[in-house]
Motif scaffolding. Structure first.
Motif, mmCIF file in Angstrom:
data_model
loop_
_atom_site.group_PDB
_atom_site.id
_atom_site.type_symbol
_atom_site.label_atom_id
_atom_site.label_comp_id
_atom_site.label_asym_id
_atom_site.label_seq_id
_atom_site.Cartn_x
_atom_site.Cartn_y
_atom_site.Cartn_z
ATOM 1 N N UNK A 14 0.839 -1.203 0.000
ATOM 2 C CA UNK A 14 0.000 0.000 0.000
ATOM 3 C C UNK A 14 0.872 1.249 0.000
ATOM 4 N N UNK A 16 3.827 1.638 -1.266
ATOM 5 C CA UNK A 16 4.344 1.852 -2.619
ATOM 6 C C UNK A 16 3.278 2.522 -3.484
ATOM 7 N N UNK A 17 2.046 1.996 -3.375
ATOM 8 C CA UNK A 17 0.954 2.573 -4.164
ATOM 9 C C UNK A 17 0.731 4.025 -3.852
ATOM 10 N N UNK A 20 3.531 6.218 -5.294
ATOM 11 C CA UNK A 20 3.405 6.398 -6.733
ATOM 12 C C UNK A 20 2.266 7.370 -7.062
ATOM 13 N N UNK A 21 1.175 7.216 -6.352
ATOM 14 C CA UNK A 21 0.025 8.092 -6.595
ATOM 15 C C UNK A 21 0.390 9.548 -6.319
ATOM 16 N N UNK A 23 3.347 10.903 -6.264
ATOM 17 C CA UNK A 23 4.331 11.387 -7.238
ATOM 18 C C UNK A 23 3.657 11.792 -8.548
ATOM 19 N N UNK A 24 2.802 10.895 -9.068
ATOM 20 C CA UNK A 24 2.155 11.180 -10.341
ATOM 21 C C UNK A 24 1.219 12.372 -10.232
ATOM 22 N N UNK A 25 0.474 12.450 -9.146
ATOM 23 C CA UNK A 25 -0.447 13.569 -8.975
ATOM 24 C C UNK A 25 0.298 14.883 -8.959
ATOM 25 N N UNK A 27 3.314 15.572 -10.178
ATOM 26 C CA UNK A 27 3.912 15.881 -11.480
ATOM 27 C C UNK A 27 2.864 16.392 -12.451
ATOM 28 N N UNK A 28 1.746 15.689 -12.503
ATOM 29 C CA UNK A 28 0.700 16.019 -13.456
ATOM 30 C C UNK A 28 -0.054 17.258 -13.025
ATOM 31 N N UNK A 29 -0.267 17.376 -11.723
ATOM 32 C CA UNK A 29 -1.072 18.484 -11.223
ATOM 33 C C UNK A 29 -0.422 19.816 -11.428
ATOM 34 N N UNK A 32 -1.722 23.723 -10.673
ATOM 35 C CA UNK A 32 -3.140 23.737 -10.348
ATOM 36 C C UNK A 32 -3.437 22.919 -9.106
ATOM 37 N N UNK A 33 -2.467 22.138 -8.709
ATOM 38 C CA UNK A 33 -2.649 21.318 -7.525
ATOM 39 C C UNK A 33 -2.367 22.172 -6.308
ATOM 40 N N UNK B 156 -4.619 0.184 -5.535
ATOM 41 C CA UNK B 156 -3.159 0.186 -5.362
ATOM 42 C C UNK B 156 -2.503 -0.484 -6.551
ATOM 43 N N UNK B 159 -2.671 1.861 -9.579
ATOM 44 C CA UNK B 159 -1.708 2.976 -9.635
ATOM 45 C C UNK B 159 -0.338 2.442 -10.024
ATOM 46 N N UNK B 194 -4.875 15.561 -12.704
ATOM 47 C CA UNK B 194 -4.962 14.717 -11.513
ATOM 48 C C UNK B 194 -6.255 13.915 -11.526
#
Lengths: 477, 256
Positions: A14, A16-17, A20-21, A23-25, A27-29, A32-33, B156, B159, B194
């Motif tokens: 969990x 790790x998940x 990753x979530x 990190x991606x949010x 970077x992408x956000x 605007x984040x 999980x 992602x 996002x």
């Protein structure tokens, strides 16, 4: 390896998940984040088709913000921009709707104006908008053109179409035929005259050509002068124009004053109209003039120099005053501090016990000595004489290199039973004030006082002293 | 003729009854979730089984899917000179659709069939009845942990699939096909929001629920010995996959 429990495995999994979530949010956000930063501006566009919320706002292709909102107001699209903090948008920026690539998304480009323009603040509007010819507009324009062309062809068809049109056309053609025939006849009849006229014209045109060429050269050569002259004239005329009322006023004032003076009114009038005043004034002015002349010609120098005598291992100092009423005449007054003083050696014969021997006694007198000389200059040679170092003496100076170098020889302290004291030296003037000197003192001494020396000194013109002197009546040169 | 209508009627009745039973099971499972005593040990065991043990297969499928997407996208977009859009293509597909759906399908194949088989075996060997006689609620003991594990673990896994997919796409696009890395990442960040990621994760949670619920149901209601267990496993996998894809369409139409 430790066997992990099911809970631990799930926990790691969990974690790790979640990492990753996150990190991606992030970077992408991007910006605007989180909270909204920066300030907002508005632009009114005639057509905001294709522009979406969150589309880019760019300056020189660099994203400086996003579209925050698009609303309709008075049949225009009001676009609200959110500009990043730290990006300043000038008041004269131009907003233009652009497309990235041929099929890309729309974005709003802000084209910078002059760098000195004031910046827009929160909520203000970018007023300059450039309309871009998109494909729709192009087609609309083209169809308008087509309509116009159609109109033209239609009216032509109306005029020329049908039997009446055809008849008038053939009429026109026959008229043209007649006209050409007539012209032909005229030309034939006047062939000779025409050719003369043409020949004349040719000559005429040639000379005109020459004249034109000459003019051209003239104009070309003086073009700048002409332009400058015209500009200057214009400026001068303008100045004159603006001054005209003042001049008018001044002239009338002068006129009034002149009239009154002429009539002998007031002090000046009386003065001018009375001859005795004039003569008195004249005499006074002459007197003042001659006085000023003398004072001006009169120059006074104060100087100091020190000479280091090698043999005596001591310094001889001069404080000098040079009074120069004319360029070729001057008076020199020196105060000299001589370490050796005036040495007088007297020989006395003493008889003692049948033998006679000579006893020499040396007496050193006061060390402070005075010089006072008059000098006259003949060209490069100056002769002087008077009292030198408290004894009679004379000297000669020879100037070289525009007075930069002075060779000097002086003889003083004449005595009947020993040689006079001779001093030869050179002065070199480094600048207006400073000089160096070197020479040989007392070089024919018979009492062993000869010594080489070097020295430095300065001399400057003293105006204060000069006026002190000149205002004392007895000293009048 | 009458037979045909009877068969049709029976099929309809069976479908409705089955749906009702599934929903009742779901409600029971959720209800027992909040009823003590809590068996966390059991839950973690299922989470490990559904989540951790599926990691390898999910990473493998995710990365290769991203790679193949990049390759196909590159071939298509090259014709328009839009190679820079390969990054967004891969990232958006992974985040919105392929991450959740692929994860769901893989977990169905791996864990769903296992669940159905396990519960079916317990059913036909009357272990579930034995639990019942021991006053242990079989739904609370067997179904609830599985559903919780599916709902929690699928996002999980999704992602991770998203991430390795984008990574695989980056590898193919930048390293093998020579797209500018700055452009690749920059465009990806430009295009993906996002919300794309979060909607994908929501989907995968729903898929997790579908997989575990259907598989548990099929196993729970298996009958007819070893053959019945096999049938239950097959229908669990088929039904789960179909429902994942169907619900994916509806979820997408609601979300985007």
């Amino acid at each position: 390896m430790v066997k992990l429990s099911a809970e631990a495995k799930v926990g790691i999994f969990v974690l790790i998940g979640i990492i990753l979530l996150a990190y991606m949010s992030l970077r992408v956000g991007g910006m605007r984040f989180g909270k909204e930063e920066g300030y907002t501006l508005t632009v009114k566009l005639d057509n905001a088709a294709g522009l979406d919320r969150d589309a880019s706002v760019k300056v020189a292709g660099v994203e400086v913000g996003r579209i925050k909102d698009i609303k309709l107001q008075d049949h225009k699209a009001v676009v609200v921009l959110r500009i990043k903090p730290g990006v300043r948008i000038g008041r004269d920026f131009t907003a233009a709707l652009k497309t990235s690539g041929l099929l890309g998304e729309k974005y709003l480009e802000l084209i910078p104006g002059s760098p000195n323009a004031p910046y827009l603040e929160e909520g203000e509007e970018i007023t300059r908008v450039r309309a871009y010819a998109d494909v729709d507009k192009l087609i609309a324009d083209l169809s308008e053109v087509a309509v116009d062309i159609k109109k033209v062809t239609g009216s032509m068809a109306k005029v020329l179409g049908g039997e009446a049109g055809a008849a008038s056309l053939s009429n026109i053609v026959s008229n043209l035929e007649e006209i050409t025939y007539n012209i032909n006849a005229v030309v034939e009849q006047n062939d000779e005259r025409l050719s003369t006229v043409l020949a004349n014209l040719e000559v005429f045109s040639d000379s005109i050509k020459e004249v034109a060429a000459g003019l051209n050269v003239l104009i070309k050569e003086n073009r700048d002068d002409f332009t400058a002259g015209v500009t200057n004239l214009k400026a001068a005329m303008e100045t004159l124009n603006s001054m005209a009322p003042e001049i008018k006023h001044t002239v009338s004032s002068i006129q009034r004053i002149a009239r009154r003076i002429d009539e002998g009114q007031g002090t000046i009038g009386k003065l001018i109209n009375d001859d005795t005043t004039h003569e008195k004034l004249n005499r006074t002015l002459t007197g003042i003039n001659s006085f000023i002349d003398k004072t001006q010609r009169f120059r006074l120098y104060v100087g100091y120099r020190g000479e280091y005598l090698f043999d005596a291992d001591d310094t001889k100092s001069y404080l000098s005053l040079r009074i120069q009423p004319k360029a070729d005449k001057y008076y020199l007054i020196d105060i000299v501090d001589d370490p050796r003083g005036n040495r007088r050696t007297t020989k006395t014969e003493v008889t003692e016990g049948g033998s006679t021997r000579t006893v020499e006694t040396t007496k050193t007198s006061d060390e402070i000595k005075f010089s006072a000389q008059i000098a006259k200059r003949f060209g490069d040679l100056a002769l002087r004489g008077g009292i030198i170092e408290s004894t009679g003496g004379l000297g000669a100076d020879y100037y070289m290199f525009k007075d930069r170098l002075k060779l000097t020889l002086e003889a003083f302290d004449f005595h009947k039973d020993r040689n006079p004291r001779l001093k030869a030296g050179a002065f070199m003037y480094l600048n207006k004030y400073f000089f160096i000197t070197a020479g040989y003192d007392d070089f024919i001494s018979d009492v062993g006082l000869e010594s080489a020396y070097v020295g430095v000194g300065l001399e400057f013109e003293d105006d204060d002293l000069k006026y002190l002197f000149s205002s004392v009546p007895p000293i009048s040169f | 003729m009458r037979e045909f209508f009877e068969r049709l009627g029976l099929m309809a009745e069976k479908a409705v009854v089955t749906t009702g039973q599934i929903i009742i099971m779901l409600f029971q499972a959720v209800y027992y979730l909040f009823l003590p005593p809590f068996k966390f040990r059991n839950m973690f065991k299922q989470m490990e089984f559904v989540g951790v043990r599926s990691l390898f297969v999910v990473v493998l499928t995710g990365s290769f899917t991203g790679m193949v997407l990049a390759m196909q996208g590159y071939n298509a977009l090259k014709r328009f000179g839009a190679e820079s859009l390969v990054g967004p293509t891969v990232a958006l597909s992974m985040a919105r659709e392929l991450g959740p759906v692929l994860t769901g399908l893989m977990v169905t194949g791996r864990a769903g069939s296992a669940m159905a088989t396990e519960l079916g075996t317990m059913r036909v060997t009357e272990q579930i009845d034995a639990l019942y006689t021991m006053a242990i609620n079989p739904v609370k003991y067997l179904v609830t942990p599985r559903i919780v594990a599916g709902v929690l673990m699928l996002p999980v896994l999704a992602i991770i699939t998203d991430f390795v997919g984008v990574l695989g796409g980056y590898f193919v696009g930048v390293k093998l096909l020579g797209i500018n890395p700055g452009v690749y990442i920059g465009r990806t960040i430009d295009f993906v929001s996002v919300n794309d990621i979060f909607y994908g994760l929501t989907k995968s949670a729903v898929f997790g629920l579908i997989i575990t619920l259907i598989s548990s149901f099929q196993g729970y209601h298996a009958s007819g010995g070893a053959e019945g267990v096999g049938r239950a496993a097959t229908s669990a996998v088929v039904l789960s996959c179909v429902l994942i894809l169907v619900s994916d369409y509806f979820l997408t139409s609601i979300m985007f």
